[in-house]
Write an enzyme that holds these catalytic residues in place. Structure first.
Site, PDB file in Angstrom:
ATOM      1  N   LYS A 183       0.847  -1.195   0.000  1.00 47.20           N
ATOM      2  CA  LYS A 183       0.000   0.000   0.000  1.00 47.20           C
ATOM      3  C   LYS A 183       0.880   1.241   0.000  1.00 47.20           C
ATOM      4  CE  LYS A 183      -1.606   2.812   2.875  1.00 47.20           C
ATOM      5  NZ  LYS A 183      -1.478   4.010   2.032  1.00 47.20           N
ATOM      6  N   GLU A 259      10.619   1.640   9.960  1.00 50.90           N
ATOM      7  CA  GLU A 259      11.490   2.802   9.721  1.00 50.90           C
ATOM      8  C   GLU A 259      10.643   4.024  10.039  1.00 50.90           C
ATOM      9  OE1 GLU A 259      14.542   2.662   9.168  1.00 50.90           O
ATOM     10  OE2 GLU A 259      14.887   0.656   8.370  1.00 50.90           O
ATOM     11  N   CYS A 293      13.232  11.553   6.598  1.00 51.89           N
ATOM     12  CA  CYS A 293      13.415  11.240   8.022  1.00 51.89           C
ATOM     13  C   CYS A 293      14.889  11.396   8.407  1.00 51.89           C
ATOM     14  CB  CYS A 293      12.900   9.843   8.344  1.00 51.89           C
ATOM     15  SG  CYS A 293      13.510   8.602   7.220  1.00 51.89           S
ATOM     16  N   GLU A 390       9.720  16.778  14.052  1.00 51.78           N
ATOM     17  CA  GLU A 390      10.295  16.686  12.703  1.00 51.78           C
ATOM     18  C   GLU A 390       9.774  17.855  11.881  1.00 51.78           C
ATOM     19  OE1 GLU A 390       9.302  12.591  11.321  1.00 51.78           O
ATOM     20  OE2 GLU A 390      11.281  12.666  10.409  1.00 51.78           O
TER      21      GLU A 390
HETATM   22  P1  ADP Z   1       3.353  10.808   6.865  1.00 57.14           P
HETATM   23  O1  ADP Z   1       3.121  11.719   8.018  1.00 57.14           O
HETATM   24  O2  ADP Z   1       4.701  10.835   6.296  1.00 57.14           O
HETATM   25  O3  ADP Z   1       2.277  10.836   5.828  1.00 57.14           O
HETATM   26  P2  ADP Z   1       2.187   8.394   7.880  1.00 57.14           P
HETATM   27  O4  ADP Z   1       2.754   7.509   8.930  1.00 57.14           O
HETATM   28  O5  ADP Z   1       0.916   9.093   8.170  1.00 57.14           O
HETATM   29  O6  ADP Z   1       3.356   9.392   7.538  1.00 57.14           O
HETATM   30  O7  ADP Z   1       2.005   7.606   6.508  1.00 57.14           O
HETATM   31  C1  ADP Z   1       2.871   6.598   6.084  1.00 57.14           C
HETATM   32  C2  ADP Z   1       2.071   5.488   5.466  1.00 57.14           C
HETATM   33  O8  ADP Z   1       1.227   4.925   6.464  1.00 57.14           O
HETATM   34  C3  ADP Z   1       1.143   5.946   4.348  1.00 57.14           C
HETATM   35  O9  ADP Z   1       1.117   4.946   3.350  1.00 57.14           O
HETATM   36  C4  ADP Z   1      -0.192   6.050   5.045  1.00 57.14           C
HETATM   37  O10 ADP Z   1      -1.297   5.916   4.180  1.00 57.14           O
HETATM   38  C5  ADP Z   1      -0.108   4.888   5.992  1.00 57.14           C
HETATM   39  N1  ADP Z   1      -1.034   4.963   7.124  1.00 57.14           N
HETATM   40  C6  ADP Z   1      -1.538   6.063   7.725  1.00 57.14           C
HETATM   41  N2  ADP Z   1      -2.357   5.719   8.726  1.00 57.14           N
HETATM   42  C7  ADP Z   1      -2.387   4.362   8.760  1.00 57.14           C
HETATM   43  C8  ADP Z   1      -3.066   3.395   9.585  1.00 57.14           C
HETATM   44  N3  ADP Z   1      -3.869   3.746  10.586  1.00 57.14           N
HETATM   45  N4  ADP Z   1      -2.844   2.095   9.338  1.00 57.14           N
HETATM   46  C9  ADP Z   1      -2.020   1.719   8.342  1.00 57.14           C
HETATM   47  N5  ADP Z   1      -1.364   2.565   7.539  1.00 57.14           N
HETATM   48  C10 ADP Z   1      -1.539   3.878   7.745  1.00 57.14           C
END
Ligand code: ADP
Length: 487
Positions: A183, A259, A293, A390
Site C-alpha cells: 500500500k 522505519e 526522516c 520533525e
Molecule cells: P506521513 O506523516 O509521512 O504521511 P504516515 O505515517 O501518516 O506518515 O504515513 C505513512 C504510510 O502509512 C502511508 O502509506 C499512510 O497511508 C499509511 N497509514 C496512515 N495511517 C495508517 C493506519 N492507521 N494504518 C495503516 N497505515 C496507515
C-alpha cells in the site's frame, strides 16, 4: 491498465493491481492525485476498498509457495531485469515522481537511480542466502541452519520517496522468496503503480506483487494485519502510525520492520572546516526539500563558528531557485500539501517567538502550490518546538553550544535515534562523538548516509530492523535449525 492522467507526457496505470491483473476498485470509487506545485488534479486513481485488500492478500498467500520454490537465480534475474527497466524508464518515472510529489526533476532522477539500486543490490543477494553447519559443544550432534522466506509480507510506504521506499522493501522481499501486498501513500500512488507494471514486465509471476492504493489506509492495512495470512509487516512512516501497526502485529505475533521518524542532530565541532560543514548541511537539510526522516533537524554549532556557519548557510539557501519541480533549473520544489506547509510555518513562528533570528526566509509564499522558502534561523532556543518535532521542510535551526558534553546531551535529548551528523577535523573527536550519539547511523563529515549497500535504520523510537546492506534480506528470512545426531 489505462491511464487517466491529464498530463500527456506521463503515463502510469491507475487501477489496483491484484493477482497480476489491473482492476477497478470494488465499489468503483476513485480518488484524485494532486500536483503540489499547482494544487491541481493530475490523475484519478482507483480507491482500493477492504474487499480489494482481501483479494490482494489471498493472491499473495496463494502465490507464496511457488515463489518460495523459485530458483534463487531466477528471482535474481527477475530483479536484475526490473533494475534495468527502471533505469531505462528514468525520465518517465522521474516525471511521475515530480508530478505527484513535487521534488525537482533532477532530484527525482536521483531517486530513480537510488531506488533502482535496491533491485540490483538484492538481485545479487538473492543467490547468496546461506545457512550454517556446526557441531554441538559435546560433538554428539550436527547443527544445520537453513534460511526460509518468512511468508507473505505487508509493505506500507510514505510519499517522500515514492519509488525508493517501494524498491527498498520489494527488492529484499522478492529476493528472499516472499510475496507482498503493497500500500503506497495516498499522495503518491502513481509511482508505485508504474513500479508494479515494471515488475510484471520483468517477469514477476502473478500474485507475487499486489498493489492497493487507497484513501482508507486504516481499513486496507488493518484487514491485512488481521488476516492471519501475512507473516510480516515492513513499514516506513510516522512513529505514530508505526505504534498502531506494532499493536496490530501483536495478536498474530507478526514480524515487524519499522522505519519511523527522525530528529537528526547535525553537529559542527570547534575547529571544523566550516565550508565543508555548509556543503554537508545543504545535503543533510535540503535533500528532498527537507522532507526526509534523515533530514538534519537541529544544527548544533560550536559558538566560535556559529555566526559564520549561519551566514554562509543562509547565503547558500537564499541562492536556491524555488519553483515547480518540472521547470528547468529549479532546485527546491513545493512541500507535499497545505498541512505540511502550515506545520513548517507554525514551527518557524514558534522559534521566532522564542528569540530566534531569521537569517533568510521565515515566511511562507502566497500563491498556488505549497511552496516554502529555504529558511535559516540563528540563535534558536533549545526549548523551541522544532527541536522536538520533525520539521519536514527547508528550515535549518542553528543552536550555538560551548562544550562537547553539552552538545551530546542536547543531541540525545529526543525519543528518536535515526541518524546524526558530525563535522570535525579531529579524528578522536569524530569517533568519540559518533559513539556517544544514540543513533543507528552516523554521517562523519558528510550529509548523506542513505545507500543500498548500507544498513539503514534507527534506534529508540526511530524503528526496528534495518533495510539495505548485507542484513537487509535477513528481515525477510527465518532460520530453521536441524538437530542431527552423529552416529
Ligand atoms: P506521513 O506523516 O509521512 O504521511 P504516515 O505515517 O501518516 O506518515 O504515513 C505513512 C504510510 O502509512 C502511508 O502509506 C499512510 O497511508 C499509511 N497509514 C496512515 N495511517 C495508517 C493506519 N492507521 N494504518 C495503516 N497505515 C496507515
Amino acid at each position: 491498465m489505462t491511464t487517466s492522467l491529464t498530463r500527456p507526457e506521463i503515463g502510469s496505470p491507475t487501477q489496483v493491481f491484484i493477482g497480476g491483473s489491473w482492476q477497478d476498485a470494488h465499489g468503483g470509487k476513485t480518488f484524485d492525485v494532486v500536483d503540489p506545485a499547482t494544487g491541481e488534479t493530475i490523475a484519478t486513481v482507483a480507491d482500493g476498498a477492504v474487499a480489494d485488500a482481501e483479494a490482494a492478500m489471498t493472491a499473495a498467500a496463494k502465490a507464496q509457495k511457488s515463489w518460495a520454490q523459485t530458483a534463487p537465480r531466477e528471482r535474481s534475474i527477475i530483479l536484475r531485469r526490473a533494475f534495468e527497466l527502471v533505469i531505462e524508464r528514468t525520465e518517465e518515472l522521474a516525471a511521475i515522481i515530480t508530478a505527484e510529489m513535487g521534488k525537482p526533476l533532477a532530484d527525482a532522477r536521483g531517486e530513480v537511480a537510488y531506488g533502482a539500486e535496491f533491485f540490483r543490490w538484492f538481485s545479487e543477494e538473492a543467490v547468496r542466502i546461506s545457512g550454517d553447519h556446526t557441531l554441538t559443544g559435546d560433538g554428539k550432534n550436527r547443527i544445520i541452519v537453513t534460511r526460509e522466506p518468512v511468508g507473505p509480507c505487508i509493505l506500507v510506504t510514505p510519499w517522500n520517496f515514492p519509488l525508493a521506499m517501494g524498491t527498498r522493501k520489494i527488492g529484499p522481499a522478492l529476493a528472499a522468496g516472499c510475496t507482498v501486498v503493497f500500500k503506497p501513500a495516498e499522495q503518491t500512488p502513481l509511482t508505485a503503480l508504474a513500479l508494479a507494471a515494471i515488475l510484471a514486465e520483468a517477469g514477476v509471476p502473478d500474485g507475487v506483487v499486489n498493489v492497493v492504493p487507497t484513501t482508507d489506509a486504516a481499513g486496507v492495512v488493518g484487514s491485512w494485519m488481521a488476516s492471519g495470512e501475512a507473516r510480516k509487516i515492513s513499514f516506513t512512516g510516522s512513529t505514530e502510525v508505526g505504534k498502531i501497526l506494532l499493536a496490530q502485529a501483536a495478536p498474530t505475533v507478526m514480524r515487524t520492520s519499522m522505519e519511523l521518524g527522525g530528529n537528526a542532530p547535525f553537529v559542527v565541532a570547534e575547529g571544523a572546516d566550516v565550508d565543508r560543514a555548509v556543503d554537508g548541511a545543504m545535503v543533510a537539510k535540503m535533500r528532498n526539500m527537507g522532507e526526509a526522516c534523515t533530514a538534519a533537524n537541529r544544527f548544533f554549532v560550536h559558538r566560535s563558528v556559529a555566526a559564520e556557519f549561519a551566514e554562509k548557510l543562509g547565503a547558500r539557501m537564499d541562492a536556491l531557485e524555488v519553483g515547480p519541480g518540472a521547470r528547468a533549473g529549479v532546485e527546491v520544489g513545493p512541500l507535499i500539501d497545505e498541512a505540511g506547509r502550515a506545520k513548517v510555518q507554525r514551527l518557524v513562528d514558534d522559534a521566532l517567538g522564542r528569540g530566534a533570528r531569521a537569517v533568510v526566509g521565515g515566511a511562507q509564499d502566497d500563491g498556488p502550490g505549497y511552496f516554502y522558502p529555504p529558511t535559516v534561523l540563528d540563535s534558536v532556543d533549545p526549548t523551541s518546538d522544532l527541536m522536538s518535532t520533525e520539521i519536514f521542510g527547508p528550515v535549518a535551526a542553528v543552536v550555538p553550544y560551548d562544550t562537547e558534553d553539552e552538545v551530546i546531551a542536547l543531541a540525545n535529548d529526543t525519543e528518536w535515534g535515526l541518524v546524526g551528523y558530525v563535522f570535525t577535523q579531529d579524528i578522536d573527536r569524530a569517533l568519540r562523538m559518533g559513539e556517544r550519539l544514540e543513533v543507528g547511523m552516523v554521517g562523519l563529515n558528510t550529509g548523506l548516509v542513505s545507500n543500498p549497500a548500507a544498513p539503514f535504520g534507527g534506534v529508540k523510537q526511530s524503528g526496528l530492523g534495518r533495510e539495505g546492506g548485507r542484513v537487509g534480506i535477513d528481515e525477510f528470512l527465518e532460520y530453521k535449525y536441524f538437530a542431527i545426531p552423529r552416529s
